[in-house]
Design an enzyme around this catalytic site. Sequence first.
Site, PDB file in Angstrom:
ATOM      1  N   SER A 144       0.868  -1.189   0.000  1.00 40.12           N
ATOM      2  CA  SER A 144       0.000   0.000   0.000  1.00 40.12           C
ATOM      3  C   SER A 144       0.902   1.235   0.000  1.00 40.12           C
ATOM      4  O   SER A 144       2.112   1.114   0.265  1.00 40.12           O
ATOM      5  CB  SER A 144      -0.836  -0.003   1.282  1.00 40.12           C
ATOM      6  N   TYR A 157      -2.066  -1.276  10.358  1.00 35.38           N
ATOM      7  CA  TYR A 157      -2.146  -1.475   8.907  1.00 35.38           C
ATOM      8  C   TYR A 157      -0.784  -1.158   8.268  1.00 35.38           C
ATOM      9  O   TYR A 157      -0.287  -1.934   7.454  1.00 35.38           O
ATOM     10  CB  TYR A 157      -3.250  -0.583   8.331  1.00 35.38           C
TER      11      TYR A 157
HETATM   12  N1  LIG Z   1      -8.577   0.184  -1.774  1.00 38.38           N
HETATM   13  C1  LIG Z   1      -7.499   0.865  -1.429  1.00 38.38           C
HETATM   14  O1  LIG Z   1      -7.533   2.103  -1.366  1.00 38.38           O
HETATM   15  C2  LIG Z   1      -6.210   0.157  -1.134  1.00 38.38           C
HETATM   16  C3  LIG Z   1      -5.058   0.936  -0.974  1.00 38.38           C
HETATM   17  C4  LIG Z   1      -3.860   0.305  -0.691  1.00 38.38           C
HETATM   18  C5  LIG Z   1      -3.793  -1.073  -0.601  1.00 38.38           C
HETATM   19  N2  LIG Z   1      -4.935  -1.808  -0.765  1.00 38.38           N
HETATM   20  C6  LIG Z   1      -4.816  -3.262  -0.644  1.00 38.38           C
HETATM   21  O2  LIG Z   1      -5.355  -3.869  -1.808  1.00 38.38           O
HETATM   22  C7  LIG Z   1      -5.763  -5.201  -1.487  1.00 38.38           C
HETATM   23  C8  LIG Z   1      -7.162  -5.439  -2.040  1.00 38.38           C
HETATM   24  O3  LIG Z   1      -8.083  -4.630  -1.316  1.00 38.38           O
HETATM   25  P1  LIG Z   1      -9.338  -3.921  -2.008  1.00 38.38           P
HETATM   26  O4  LIG Z   1      -9.120  -2.478  -1.906  1.00 38.38           O
HETATM   27  O5  LIG Z   1      -9.631  -4.526  -3.309  1.00 38.38           O
HETATM   28  O6  LIG Z   1     -10.464  -4.263  -0.894  1.00 38.38           O
HETATM   29  P2  LIG Z   1     -11.799  -5.146  -0.965  1.00 38.38           P
HETATM   30  O7  LIG Z   1     -12.322  -5.173   0.433  1.00 38.38           O
HETATM   31  O8  LIG Z   1     -12.688  -4.623  -2.026  1.00 38.38           O
HETATM   32  O9  LIG Z   1     -11.251  -6.585  -1.393  1.00 38.38           O
HETATM   33  C9  LIG Z   1     -10.462  -7.363  -0.507  1.00 38.38           C
HETATM   34  C10 LIG Z   1     -10.857  -8.829  -0.690  1.00 38.38           C
HETATM   35  O10 LIG Z   1     -10.051  -9.616   0.209  1.00 38.38           O
HETATM   36  C11 LIG Z   1     -10.907 -10.624   0.756  1.00 38.38           C
HETATM   37  N3  LIG Z   1     -10.401 -11.111   2.038  1.00 38.38           N
HETATM   38  C12 LIG Z   1     -10.385 -10.475   3.224  1.00 38.38           C
HETATM   39  N4  LIG Z   1      -9.921 -11.285   4.170  1.00 38.38           N
HETATM   40  C13 LIG Z   1      -9.632 -12.467   3.577  1.00 38.38           C
HETATM   41  C14 LIG Z   1      -9.126 -13.702   4.047  1.00 38.38           C
HETATM   42  N5  LIG Z   1      -8.815 -13.888   5.342  1.00 38.38           N
HETATM   43  N6  LIG Z   1      -8.928 -14.699   3.156  1.00 38.38           N
HETATM   44  C15 LIG Z   1      -9.260 -14.541   1.852  1.00 38.38           C
HETATM   45  N7  LIG Z   1      -9.768 -13.392   1.359  1.00 38.38           N
HETATM   46  C16 LIG Z   1      -9.935 -12.375   2.209  1.00 38.38           C
HETATM   47  C17 LIG Z   1     -12.246  -9.911   0.940  1.00 38.38           C
HETATM   48  O11 LIG Z   1     -13.316 -10.848   1.096  1.00 38.38           O
HETATM   49  C18 LIG Z   1     -12.331  -9.091  -0.331  1.00 38.38           C
HETATM   50  O12 LIG Z   1     -12.962  -9.800  -1.370  1.00 38.38           O
HETATM   51  C19 LIG Z   1      -5.675  -5.314   0.036  1.00 38.38           C
HETATM   52  O13 LIG Z   1      -4.476  -5.979   0.369  1.00 38.38           O
HETATM   53  C20 LIG Z   1      -5.601  -3.869   0.500  1.00 38.38           C
HETATM   54  O14 LIG Z   1      -4.945  -3.730   1.724  1.00 38.38           O
HETATM   55  C21 LIG Z   1      -6.146  -1.228  -1.039  1.00 38.38           C
END
Ligand SMILES: NC(=O)c1ccc[n+]([C@@H]2O[C@H](COP(=O)([O-])OP(=O)(O)OC[C@H]3O[C@@H](n4cnc5c(N)ncnc54)[C@H](O)[C@@H]3O)[C@@H](O)[C@H]2O)c1
Length: 279
Positions: A144, A157
């Site tokens: 991130s 986080y």
């Molecule tokens: N959205 C943002 O702004 C952002 C920014 C930086 C990093 N990220 C990272 O991107 C990645 C994806 O997140 P996103 O933004 O698409 O969020 P999201 O919540 O839309 O998707 C995350 C997915 O991970 C799944 N998940 C959660 N816990 C789990 C587990 N224990 N086992 C299997 N699956 C699991 C959830 O069910 C969900 O489908 C994450 O690692 C998040 O930290 C997101």
Amino acid sequence: MPRKLPKLTGRPVMITGAASGIGRGLALRLNRLGSPVAIADVDETGLKQTAAALRGRVLTRVLDVRDAAEQRKFADEVRDWLPGPLAAVFNNAGVALSATVLDGDPGDEQWLHDINFHGVVNGTKAFLPILVEQDQGVIVNTSSVFGLAGIPYQSAYCATKFAVRGFTDSLRHELRGTGVSAVAVHPGGIKTNIVRNGRMRQDPEGRSEEEMVKSFDAIAMTTPDKAARIIHQGVEAGRARILVGPDAYVFDALVRIAPTHYYDVLSRIADRLGSQRGQ
Ligand SMILES: NC(=O)c1ccc[n+]([C@@H]2O[C@H](COP(=O)([O-])OP(=O)(O)OC[C@H]3O[C@@H](n4cnc5c(N)ncnc54)[C@H](O)[C@@H]3O)[C@@H](O)[C@H]2O)c1
């Protein structure tokens, strides 16, 4: 000899966290471009929705990334399912938490660490043997911008995302001279369910969980589709680190220019954006 650039288009990939957000965006994009996809998530309903939009050879698996044995079992299934060399492993599943160091609940912090860090480690260890055997493929681990900078109320986080970055960079250097590589992805704000699905206990402005979700939806600059395109193109360009979204570039530059004072500058930018929106 220069390293051959990894090619994902049309090749099999594995993606965790594919029921939503960036993971779903990656699955849809790569599958649309011809890739067979193996997708996993703990959310069965969301995973089915993603799978319904995919064509051709698809493997789905309800899986909690915290479970190392389940990840190894899934890697065995993927090995049997593969129509050709596995091009990439996206350890993308993740969750969010907002709380102070002083009042943060240790149970929440463990939950976050187990998913965001150990989930990535488990996925890497389960799938790396396949890539090493093939002597090709990429491990793509999602960190991130909070893996570049420490942010108040995000200590747990940030710790997990710095850990993913350190783990992935170490792996990348270990793999030097092989056909396998490792990439860290640093998204800025992406319009996904990450805050909605997170444990938003406290924030600096004293907002409710619902207000935090609304505010995140308003400031997140990049769509999951666009994030998937940037990640896909970054991997194929052979990048070791992929920044996703204009805000990610701002974070990266600020941390270099003002390594201890970046948060003062970020706060001023956020205040200015807030007051412009209020006008
Ligand atoms: N959205 C943002 O702004 C952002 C920014 C930086 C990093 N990220 C990272 O991107 C990645 C994806 O997140 P996103 O933004 O698409 O969020 P999201 O919540 O839309 O998707 C995350 C997915 O991970 C799944 N998940 C959660 N816990 C789990 C587990 N224990 N086992 C299997 N699956 C699991 C959830 O069910 C969900 O489908 C994450 O690692 C998040 O930290 C997101």
